[in-house]
Design a protein around this motif. Sequence first.
Motif, short mmCIF file in Angstrom:
data_model
loop_
_atom_site.label_atom_id
_atom_site.label_comp_id
_atom_site.label_asym_id
_atom_site.label_seq_id
_atom_site.Cartn_x
_atom_site.Cartn_y
_atom_site.Cartn_z
N ALA A 1 42.10 10.35 -24.63
CA ALA A 1 42.74 11.67 -24.62
C ALA A 1 44.07 11.64 -23.87
N ARG A 2 44.11 10.90 -22.77
CA ARG A 2 45.36 10.80 -22.00
C ARG A 2 46.43 10.05 -22.77
N ALA A 3 46.01 9.12 -23.63
CA ALA A 3 46.99 8.30 -24.36
C ALA A 3 47.54 9.01 -25.59
N LEU A 4 46.85 10.02 -26.09
CA LEU A 4 47.24 10.65 -27.35
C LEU A 4 48.67 11.20 -27.39
N PRO A 5 49.22 11.75 -26.29
CA PRO A 5 50.60 12.25 -26.37
C PRO A 5 51.62 11.22 -26.81
N ARG A 6 51.29 9.93 -26.71
CA ARG A 6 52.21 8.89 -27.16
C ARG A 6 52.16 8.70 -28.68
N PHE A 7 51.21 9.37 -29.32
CA PHE A 7 51.04 9.20 -30.76
C PHE A 7 51.31 10.53 -31.46
N GLY A 8 50.96 10.60 -32.74
CA GLY A 8 51.25 11.79 -33.53
C GLY A 8 50.38 12.98 -33.16
N ARG A 9 50.67 14.11 -33.83
CA ARG A 9 49.99 15.36 -33.49
C ARG A 9 48.68 15.55 -34.23
N ARG A 10 48.49 14.89 -35.37
CA ARG A 10 47.28 15.07 -36.17
C ARG A 10 46.35 13.89 -35.95
N VAL A 11 45.15 14.18 -35.42
CA VAL A 11 44.24 13.15 -34.91
C VAL A 11 42.92 13.18 -35.67
N PHE A 12 42.49 12.03 -36.14
CA PHE A 12 41.14 11.90 -36.71
C PHE A 12 40.22 11.36 -35.63
N LEU A 13 39.29 12.21 -35.16
CA LEU A 13 38.32 11.80 -34.13
C LEU A 13 37.05 11.31 -34.81
N SER A 14 36.84 10.02 -34.83
CA SER A 14 35.64 9.43 -35.40
C SER A 14 34.83 8.82 -34.26
N THR A 15 34.46 9.68 -33.31
CA THR A 15 33.76 9.22 -32.10
C THR A 15 32.37 9.82 -31.97
N GLY A 16 31.90 10.53 -32.99
CA GLY A 16 30.62 11.22 -32.89
C GLY A 16 30.79 12.58 -32.24
N ARG A 17 29.69 13.35 -32.20
CA ARG A 17 29.79 14.72 -31.71
C ARG A 17 29.65 14.83 -30.20
N LEU A 18 29.26 13.74 -29.53
CA LEU A 18 29.14 13.76 -28.09
C LEU A 18 30.44 13.26 -27.46
N LEU B 1 47.39 2.10 -44.39
CA LEU B 1 48.34 3.21 -44.32
C LEU B 1 49.33 3.07 -43.16
N GLY B 2 49.19 1.99 -42.38
CA GLY B 2 50.10 1.76 -41.26
C GLY B 2 49.88 2.71 -40.11
N LEU B 3 48.64 3.19 -39.90
CA LEU B 3 48.36 4.15 -38.83
C LEU B 3 47.87 3.44 -37.57
N PRO B 4 48.27 3.95 -36.39
CA PRO B 4 47.75 3.40 -35.15
C PRO B 4 46.31 3.84 -34.91
N VAL B 5 45.56 3.02 -34.16
CA VAL B 5 44.16 3.30 -33.85
C VAL B 5 43.94 3.14 -32.35
N LEU B 6 43.34 4.15 -31.74
CA LEU B 6 42.87 4.04 -30.35
C LEU B 6 41.40 3.64 -30.39
N VAL B 7 41.07 2.47 -29.83
CA VAL B 7 39.72 1.95 -29.87
C VAL B 7 39.12 2.00 -28.46
N VAL B 8 38.04 2.76 -28.29
CA VAL B 8 37.38 2.87 -27.00
C VAL B 8 36.46 1.67 -26.81
N ARG B 9 36.67 0.93 -25.73
CA ARG B 9 35.87 -0.26 -25.46
C ARG B 9 34.43 0.10 -25.10
#
Length: 248
Positions: free
Chosen positions: A122-139, A214-222
């Motif tokens: 969440a803290r890193a997102l401001p460095r990326f675009g405004r439209r975010v696909f959250l595929s992290t589950g509902r928790l 599509l050339g999109l960046p991905v934030l991967v949670v370890r």
Amino acid sequence: MPPHVLILGGTTEARRLAAELAARPGVRVTTSLAGRVARPGALAGEVRTGGFGGAEGLADWLRAHRVDALVDATHPFAGTITANAARAAAATGVSAVVLRRPGWRAGPGDDWTSVPSLDAAARALPRFGRRVFLSTGRLGLAAFAPLTDRHFVVRSVDPPGPPLPPDAEVILARGPFTVADETELLRAHRIDVLVTKDSGGEATSAKLTAARDLGLPVLVVRRPALPSGVRTAADVPAALTALGLTPG
């Protein structure tokens, strides 16, 4: 009494292992589900639902039900359950193995940024675009709730509870999804960045391929670290071998 194996988790690997064990004469298998999914798929063997009451409660259950082997096949991010399972196995002397699929690895063309937690994502997102696909589950969506300047597309099997980001569009769907499915979703919602957990496996990896194409960046949670000293298996055959059984 037949040998009794307790499997923790409703992952794909847990279901495959339960089916393998249930098909073997003289083996009793029980799969324990946390109960977080409203409509879990069918499972071979016996099934129980709900928590145990921490490591001590799980240890009591192992003794009461005469469990001979414990397989932790929970999600790679179920850190509390994994820690409790390790403690319970040590307290009871029950043979235990963690069945954990390998994590994903970036390849040529991937634009991945590794982060240690959902809060860090969440803290890193401001460095990326405004439209975010959250595929992290509902928790864990609360980590993104304070972000009021982003549009989130959230995909979940069951409806997520609050708090949610104020500008969130929820998609209820159950995978697996194809690369074509994921590409269409990313395009239709004009996604700028994908956020996902490193769950590993092929069932949920299509979104990573679509993002790369599509050339999109991905934030991967370890993943959280495993407890020290636990025995691990990367797949069902390795888990069967750890249990002293010949893979089918």
